[in-house]
Design a protein around this motif. Structure first.
Motif, short mmCIF file in Angstrom:
data_model
loop_
_atom_site.label_atom_id
_atom_site.label_comp_id
_atom_site.label_asym_id
_atom_site.label_seq_id
_atom_site.Cartn_x
_atom_site.Cartn_y
_atom_site.Cartn_z
N ALA A 296 0.82 -1.21 0.00
CA ALA A 296 0.00 0.00 0.00
C ALA A 296 0.86 1.26 0.00
O ALA A 296 0.47 2.29 -0.57
CB ALA A 296 -0.93 0.00 1.21
N SER A 299 2.34 1.56 -3.64
CA SER A 299 1.36 1.99 -4.63
C SER A 299 0.89 3.41 -4.43
O SER A 299 0.21 3.99 -5.29
CB SER A 299 0.15 1.05 -4.60
OG SER A 299 -0.56 1.18 -3.37
N ASP A 301 -1.20 4.23 -2.02
CA ASP A 301 -2.50 4.22 -1.34
C ASP A 301 -2.37 4.66 0.12
O ASP A 301 -3.33 5.15 0.71
CB ASP A 301 -3.13 2.83 -1.41
CG ASP A 301 -3.57 2.45 -2.82
OD1 ASP A 301 -3.90 3.38 -3.59
OD2 ASP A 301 -3.56 1.26 -3.15
N ALA A 577 -4.16 6.59 4.93
CA ALA A 577 -4.73 6.45 3.59
C ALA A 577 -4.61 7.78 2.85
O ALA A 577 -4.79 8.85 3.45
CB ALA A 577 -6.18 6.01 3.68
N LYS A 578 -4.34 7.71 1.56
CA LYS A 578 -4.13 8.93 0.79
C LYS A 578 -5.37 9.83 0.77
O LYS A 578 -5.27 11.04 0.54
CB LYS A 578 -3.71 8.59 -0.65
CG LYS A 578 -4.76 7.91 -1.50
CD LYS A 578 -4.23 7.65 -2.91
CE LYS A 578 -5.30 7.11 -3.86
NZ LYS A 578 -5.84 5.81 -3.42
#
Length: 604
Positions: A296, A299, A301, A577-578
């Motif tokens: 995560a 990527s 995310d 979390a983005k």
């Protein structure tokens, strides 16, 4: 890393100076109140400076906690409660701005007025203020809340209640508190007490409430769901009464705040990596650099945010209970400090990435200065010179090791200190002249892997001195109970401190708190010098006297050798979390109590 705006220490000092120049008394009802001078924000302010008034509403944040809970009432002594509920589950008359050292703005109250010397404070409730069930917040609710919390609530509320000479209703929506003593902070403290609904508790035992009662409050979030020991979910109230207040614009943006509970930190971190949690604070610098390398993160995310602050380090480490004979002698406590090989432990645990806490108020303008006490600090302390421990006036620094595992010089010093206190190694064991063995119990909460690892390294060092303590790891409920009763010789201790220390200092270091179960005075200290410095910081009428009083208190605490400090967190590390966003401008307190759930938002 996101770019952020952050005040420098010089700017903060200048800000406090400007505030201090202003007058003290409020001549008429005001929209806010400051410890010194006037609030920085005008009556027509749009939002707090670190909130985004245009933040979208929606989304959720899911964080983890190690431990469990058996109550949903954070305002009582009994039981274990998710700590966040104290700040998310209720509202007060005034709300705090974390971009000023100590300033409050109207929340449930539309205005505050004080006497010329703050001998009284009067608040007027907003007509629109409502509890989550739609009923109005009344003066009767306010008066009941203060008396109940001050008598059968958590001890943190008792100190202020004891300084209220009287409270009276002065109008349909107004209440006046009159104080028993000169204390500039009291007018602010009474504005910060949680206001609860009286009618909910008329046929219930407030002090014994557990999971059977969900407290009704006026806050923007209500407890929506929970499972004992597993999770608590709070939902944003769509009918929240205060959503259009300037103080609340840009706050309470998330639809859900969920807290998941785990048996240990490893399980919690794995849950974060698996996406069960979407935000995680990391306190270990080495882990931040080496273990946040999972899909995560790769990527995009999940993003890593590093956030600075200028608040005091507070004290984190292992506290020695002076109520127990084993730690009454300061030379024994000093020996324990010398035996603690911080440099080696820091390298092992963090790769030496974390700076050490050097005093209770280090990392801030309130921290004691190196070397001998000078000026007003010395003037304040000298009347107590005969009772001050070595180093308080002369200057004190924590022992420094050479970084090696054996720590020879400091172990030798520790042995010498123990001998001065009447303890020597006999047949390989540290004993006194009567042949009694020197030992003590270190109590930890199970699942606290980092604390356990540090203690394991410490115990190995103590064994070289002929000392073999007992290490007891127990579940969070048992730990909470023993902690509240001061039933330990040594335990992990973490006390956050602010840029506006006040009456809470009595709960942490005061003589009365030493004899009060559930207080923050884990070490059991009772120092006339500390008491006098707390009195001074509460009654100072100039910034210079206030700073001198806090720096003098810092000296008394640090040279008292009550706590073995570990590393400080002068920055916050949050992986999230983005979609979870925060404003570009940080408050001077940085990532402080409530900042994340209060002003973050979720944006796809």
């Amino acid at each position: 890393m996101r770019s952020v705006f952050f005040l420098s220490l010089r700017q903060l000092a200048a800000t406090v100076s400007v505030i201090a120049i202003g007058g003290f008394a409020l001549a008429e009802p005001q929209h806010g109140i400051a410890m010194y001078g006037d609030p920085q924000l005008p009556p027509d302010f749009v939002s707090l400076p670190y909130a985004n008034p245009d933040a979208p509403k929606g989304g959720r944040i899911v964080t983890g906690e190690v431990g469990s809970f058996d109550s949903l009432n954070p305002h009582i002594r009994k039981g274990s409660t998710p700590w966040q509920l104290r700040f998310l589950g209720s509202e007060s008359l005034m709300g705090r701005s974390y971009d000023e050292p100590f300033t409050l703005y109207g929340l449930l109250a539309e205005s505050v007025e004080t006497g010329p010397n703050r001998e009284w404070a009067e608040f007027t409730l907003r007509e629109e203020a409502r509890f989550s069930d739609g009923s109005p917040v009344t003066v009767e609710d306010v008066m009941w809340s203060y008396e109940t919390l001050g008598t059968v609530g958590h001890p943190r509320y008792h100190g202020v209640w004891g300084k209220i000479a009287g409270m009276e209703q002065t109008g349909p929506r107004s209440i006046r508190f009159t104080f028993t003593e000169e204390d500039r902070e009291l007018a602010l403290l009474v504005g910060m007490r949680p206001i609860l609904k009286k009618a909910q508790w008329e046929d219930a035992d407030f002090a014994e409430s557990g999971l059977d009662v969900i407290p009704i409050s006026s806050a923007p979030y209500v407890i929506d769901d929970f499972e004992a020991g597993r999770f608590v979910s709070l939902r944003r109230n769509p009918d929240y009464w205060g959503r259009d207040l300037p103080f609340m614009r840009g706050q309470a943006n998330l639809d859900e705040i969920r807290m998941e509970f785990f048996g240990d930190g490893t399980a919690m971190f794995e849950a974060f990596k698996a996406g069960i949690l979407n935000s995680n604070r990391e306190f270990n610098a080495e882990k931040w650099e080496t273990q946040y390398q999972f899909p995560a993160i790769d990527s995009g995310d999940v993003v890593k945010s590093v956030l600075p602050h200028e608040r005091p380090s507070g004290i984190t480490g292992f506290v020695m209970n002076t109520r127990r004979d084993v730690f009454k002698d300061w030379r024994v406590r000093d020996a324990m400090l010398h035996a603690f090989n911080f440099e080696y432990i820091n390298e092992t645990m963090t790769g030496s990435a974390q700076p050490r806490i050097t005093s209770y108020y280090s990392n801030s303008i309130l921290g004691m200065r190196p070397g001998p006490a000078e000026g007003r600090v010395r003037e304040f302390l000298e009347p107590f010179a005969a009772d001050l421990l070595p180093g308080t006036l002369e200057g004190y620094e924590l022992p420094k090791g050479d970084g090696s595992a054996r720590n020879r010089a400091n172990i030798a010093k520790a042995m010498d200190l123990m001998e001065q206190a009447g303890w020597t190694v006999q047949d390989g064991t540290m004993k006194n002249a009567a042949g009694q063995r020197f030992t003590f119990e270190i109590v930890l909460s199970s699942g606290s892997a980092e604390e356990q690892s540090i203690i394991d390294l410490y115990v190995e060092a103590l064994k070289r001195m002929g000392i073999e303590p007992t290490v007891t790891a127990i579940d969070s409920a048992q730990y909470k109970e023993r902690e509240a009763k001061f039933d330990f010789d040594m335990t992990y201790y973490r006390r956050g401190l602010s840029l506006s220390p006040g009456n809470e200092q009595r709960l942490y270091w005061g003589c009365d708190a030493a004899a009060t179960e559930g207080s923050g005075n884990y070490m059991g200290m009772c120092s006339p010098a500390a008491e006098a410095m707390i009195d001074r910081l509460l009654t100072s009428e100039s910034r210079d006297d206030f700073l001198a009083a806090v720096r003098a208190l810092d000296r008394v605490l640090t040279a008292g050798r009550y706590v073995i400090p570990i590393y400080q967190w002068n920055i916050s590390r949050i992986a999230h979390a983005k979609e979870l966003k925060f404003p570009e401008k940080l408050p001077i307190y940085g990532d402080w109590i409530g900042w994340q759930p209060d002003v973050w938002w979720y944006e796809e």
